[in-house]
Design a protein around this motif. Structure first.
Motif, PDB file in Angstrom:
ATOM      1  N   ALA A 169       0.826  -1.212   0.000  1.00 25.77           N
ATOM      2  CA  ALA A 169       0.000   0.000   0.000  1.00 25.77           C
ATOM      3  C   ALA A 169       0.858   1.259   0.000  1.00 25.77           C
ATOM      4  CB  ALA A 169      -0.909   0.007   1.235  1.00 25.77           C
ATOM      5  N   THR A 170       0.336   2.309  -0.623  1.00 26.59           N
ATOM      6  CA  THR A 170       0.976   3.627  -0.610  1.00 26.59           C
ATOM      7  C   THR A 170       1.187   4.065   0.841  1.00 26.59           C
ATOM      8  OG1 THR A 170      -0.111   4.219  -2.679  1.00 26.59           O
ATOM      9  CG2 THR A 170       0.672   6.049  -1.317  1.00 26.59           C
ATOM     10  N   HIS A 171       2.428   4.411   1.213  1.00 26.91           N
ATOM     11  CA  HIS A 171       2.722   4.678   2.629  1.00 26.91           C
ATOM     12  C   HIS A 171       2.079   5.970   3.129  1.00 26.91           C
ATOM     13  CE1 HIS A 171       5.562   7.583   1.195  1.00 26.91           C
ATOM     14  NE2 HIS A 171       6.037   7.831   2.386  1.00 26.91           N
ATOM     15  N   VAL A 197       4.755   1.318   1.321  1.00 26.78           N
ATOM     16  CA  VAL A 197       5.929   1.770   0.562  1.00 26.78           C
ATOM     17  C   VAL A 197       5.607   3.074  -0.174  1.00 26.78           C
ATOM     18  CG1 VAL A 197       6.735  -0.618   0.233  1.00 26.78           C
ATOM     19  CG2 VAL A 197       5.428   0.484  -1.568  1.00 26.78           C
ATOM     20  N   PRO A 198       6.656   3.873  -0.455  1.00 31.81           N
ATOM     21  CA  PRO A 198       6.435   5.063  -1.278  1.00 31.81           C
ATOM     22  C   PRO A 198       6.225   4.617  -2.729  1.00 31.81           C
ATOM     23  CG  PRO A 198       8.764   4.892  -0.664  1.00 31.81           C
ATOM     24  CD  PRO A 198       8.057   3.718  -0.040  1.00 31.81           C
ATOM     25  N   THR A 199       4.966   4.559  -3.152  1.00 31.73           N
ATOM     26  CA  THR A 199       4.664   3.964  -4.473  1.00 31.73           C
ATOM     27  C   THR A 199       5.035   4.890  -5.631  1.00 31.73           C
ATOM     28  OG1 THR A 199       2.370   4.686  -4.185  1.00 31.73           O
ATOM     29  CG2 THR A 199       2.878   2.403  -3.610  1.00 31.73           C
ATOM     30  N   THR A 200       5.493   6.114  -5.317  1.00 36.68           N
ATOM     31  CA  THR A 200       6.046   6.961  -6.386  1.00 36.68           C
ATOM     32  C   THR A 200       7.318   6.317  -6.932  1.00 36.68           C
ATOM     33  OG1 THR A 200       7.147   8.222  -4.651  1.00 36.68           O
ATOM     34  CG2 THR A 200       5.120   9.157  -5.547  1.00 36.68           C
ATOM     35  N   ARG A 257      -1.473 -10.073  -2.908  1.00 37.89           N
ATOM     36  CA  ARG A 257      -2.798 -10.174  -3.550  1.00 37.89           C
ATOM     37  C   ARG A 257      -3.277  -8.840  -4.087  1.00 37.89           C
ATOM     38  NH1 ARG A 257      -5.385 -14.965  -1.466  1.00 37.89           N
ATOM     39  NH2 ARG A 257      -6.970 -14.383  -2.979  1.00 37.89           N
ATOM     40  N   LEU A 258      -2.801  -7.758  -3.456  1.00 39.83           N
ATOM     41  CA  LEU A 258      -3.400  -6.454  -3.748  1.00 39.83           C
ATOM     42  C   LEU A 258      -2.337  -5.378  -3.686  1.00 39.83           C
ATOM     43  CD1 LEU A 258      -6.252  -4.893  -3.943  1.00 39.83           C
ATOM     44  CD2 LEU A 258      -5.973  -4.534  -1.492  1.00 39.83           C
ATOM     45  N   LEU A 259      -2.396  -4.480  -4.667  1.00 42.20           N
ATOM     46  CA  LEU A 259      -1.561  -3.289  -4.661  1.00 42.20           C
ATOM     47  C   LEU A 259      -2.518  -2.123  -4.472  1.00 42.20           C
ATOM     48  CD1 LEU A 259       1.352  -2.550  -5.100  1.00 42.20           C
ATOM     49  CD2 LEU A 259       1.016  -2.790  -7.552  1.00 42.20           C
ATOM     50  N   TRP A 260      -2.385  -1.435  -3.340  1.00 46.29           N
ATOM     51  CA  TRP A 260      -3.326  -0.363  -2.997  1.00 46.29           C
ATOM     52  C   TRP A 260      -2.640   0.986  -3.215  1.00 46.29           C
ATOM     53  CZ3 TRP A 260      -8.355   0.045  -1.924  1.00 46.29           C
ATOM     54  CH2 TRP A 260      -8.815   1.285  -1.457  1.00 46.29           C
ATOM     55  N   ILE A 261      -3.150   1.724  -4.190  1.00 45.23           N
ATOM     56  CA  ILE A 261      -2.506   2.982  -4.566  1.00 45.23           C
ATOM     57  C   ILE A 261      -3.465   4.148  -4.326  1.00 45.23           C
ATOM     58  CG2 ILE A 261      -1.449   4.285  -6.460  1.00 45.23           C
ATOM     59  CD1 ILE A 261       0.064   1.699  -5.682  1.00 45.23           C
ATOM     60  N   GLU A 262      -2.919   5.199  -3.722  1.00 44.03           N
ATOM     61  CA  GLU A 262      -3.677   6.443  -3.662  1.00 44.03           C
ATOM     62  C   GLU A 262      -2.858   7.497  -4.389  1.00 44.03           C
ATOM     63  OE1 GLU A 262      -5.383   7.467   0.145  1.00 44.03           O
ATOM     64  OE2 GLU A 262      -5.172   9.591  -0.337  1.00 44.03           O
ATOM     65  N   THR A 263      -3.421   8.073  -5.445  1.00 50.88           N
ATOM     66  CA  THR A 263      -2.718   9.101  -6.200  1.00 50.88           C
ATOM     67  C   THR A 263      -3.709  10.105  -6.747  1.00 50.88           C
ATOM     68  OG1 THR A 263      -1.205   9.542  -8.041  1.00 50.88           O
ATOM     69  CG2 THR A 263      -2.648   7.647  -8.325  1.00 50.88           C
ATOM     70  N   PRO A 264      -3.501  11.439  -6.557  1.00 55.33           N
ATOM     71  CA  PRO A 264      -2.476  12.006  -5.689  1.00 55.33           C
ATOM     72  C   PRO A 264      -2.742  11.615  -4.231  1.00 55.33           C
ATOM     73  CG  PRO A 264      -3.439  13.703  -7.102  1.00 55.33           C
ATOM     74  CD  PRO A 264      -4.272  12.479  -7.256  1.00 55.33           C
TER      75      PRO A 264
END
Ligand SMILES: *Cc1c(COP(=O)(O)O)cnc(C)c1O
Length: 378
Positions: free
Chosen positions: A97-99, A123-126, A140-147
């Motif tokens: 997940a996005t930290h 993790v810092p997904t940038t 199982r899952l990649l959780w991204i929040e952007t911005p």
């Protein structure tokens, strides 16, 4: 079936029709929780009981699916209920997940989801390399929040799609901050999109809701099952309010973004401010990917005052048009000291203030911040 009209048209027409029974142009509000069975015992209208399906929710779900170029949407009673449904549907295993995701989502992952035996790497997904290093055989899952927020870091979604390829990992994107007007994650390779509709989609700070949108993805089935079984369903009136709000979503979001751009430029030139976080500024670390991935840079701006937490609080307390309140995405401007609302584990610097820039006249907003910033000696 995917609709081909542009988003301004979909915002008004998707999911809606003139009511065949009365000719009503504006969608009727159905408060009924239960629906009549056919004589043969069936339910030919598709509605039997409010938790399973409801006409106002059905309209809203079809509209949300169309706006995100999806095939299916599930509307929840809050964004938090929507995120929990996704984490539950992903099943046991490992999540990346996005930290610096929404602090409520981080809290939910650490305090609820981790208790289900799920392992989570923040993790810092940038950094695509950081994501690559964090992925395991049981991910199982990649959780991204952007911005992200409040620093508004932007993650490259197409690069993540390329990284996971056709591995059995769900790429989920919280699109609350960008909205489908500024960014369509499903078209950039995401499997599902999540929203807190409490924010821009509702847009008037008067309704709570959430949604998960997918395009023919198998996870939508357990997401809908969780929705019905957890009973995390929105009321008919909340769905009706959201449907009404969506009609103006494109014009509102563009005005939010236009005001935010102007305000960010003003703040950057102010000598009481040491840093402005806005992806539209060329000084922002993710400006290039934001310019490529988004159609505009959104309505949130954060800035760091030249001083400590008390100095930042003083600015917030002097603002008059900017109300000191949490949340974002409403027509009215808000100012918030994130470090104090998020508490000791906050990622927000102590001298940071976050603005949810509303759609008032930009000159009035600039004048208000200008007088509030006089509290900082320079
Ligand atoms: C507000 C918010 C949520 C949570 O939504 P609620 O409607 O408050 O439950 C999730 N993600 C983001 C990015 C948010 O801003």
């Amino acid at each position: 079936m995917a609709r081909t009209e542009r988003i301004e048209t979909l915002a008004i027409h998707a999911g809606r029709q003139v009511d065949p029974a009365t000719g009503a142009v504006s969608p009727p509000l159905y408060l009924s929780t239960t629906f009549q069975r056919d004589a043969d015992g069936g339910y030919s209208t598709g509605f039997d009981y409010i938790r399973d399906a409801h006409p106002n929710r059905d309209m809203l779900e079809r509209t949300l699916a169309a706006l995100e170029s999806g095939s299916d949407a599930v509307a929840f009673s809050s964004g938090t209920a929507a995120t929990l449904a996704v984490f539950h549907a992903a099943g046991p295993g490992h999540i990346v997940a996005t930290h610096d995701a929404y602090h409520g989502t981080l809290h939910q992952l650490q305090n609820v989801v981790a208790g289900w035996g799920t392992d989570i790497s923040f993790v810092p997904t940038t950094s695509i390399d950081s994501v690559a290093n964090a992925i395991r055989d049981d991910t199982r899952l990649l959780w991204i929040e952007t911005p992200s927020n409040p620093l508004l870091r932007v993650t490259d979604l197409a690069a993540l799609r390329k990284l996971i390829g056709d591995r059995d990992i769900v790429l989920a994107v919280d699109n609350t901050i960008a909205t489908p007007i500024l960014q369509q994650p499903l078209l950039l390779g995401a499997d599902i999109v999540v929203h807190s509709t409490t924010k821009y989609i509702g847009g008037h700070s008067d309704v709570a809701g959430g949604a998960v949108v997918g395009r023919d993805h198998p996870i939508m089935k357990p997401v809908r099952e969780y929705h019905t079984q957890a009973g995390a369903v929105p009321s008919a009136f909340d769905c009706w309010l959201l449907q009404r709000s969506i009609a103006t979503l494109p014009v509102r979001v563009r005005l939010h973004a236009q005001n935010a751009s102007k305000l960010a430029a003003y703040l950057q030139s102010h000598n009481a401010i040491t840093q402005v976080d806005y992806p539209g500024l060329t000084s922002h670390p993710d400006h290039a990917i934001a310019a490529q991935q988004m159609n505009g840079f959104g309505g949130l701006v954060s800035f760091h005052v030249n001083g400590d937490a008390a100095a930042a609080m003083r600015v917030a307390s002097r603002a008059r048009l900017f109300t000191r309140a949490t949340s974002l995405g409403g027509v009215e401007s808000l100012i918030e000291h994130r470090a104090s609302i998020e508490g000791p584990d906050s990622h927000a610097p102590p001298n940071l203030l976050r603005l949810s820039v509303g759609i008032e006249h930009i000159d009035d907003l600039i004048a208000d911040l200008s007088q509030a910033l006089e509290s900082i000696g320079s």
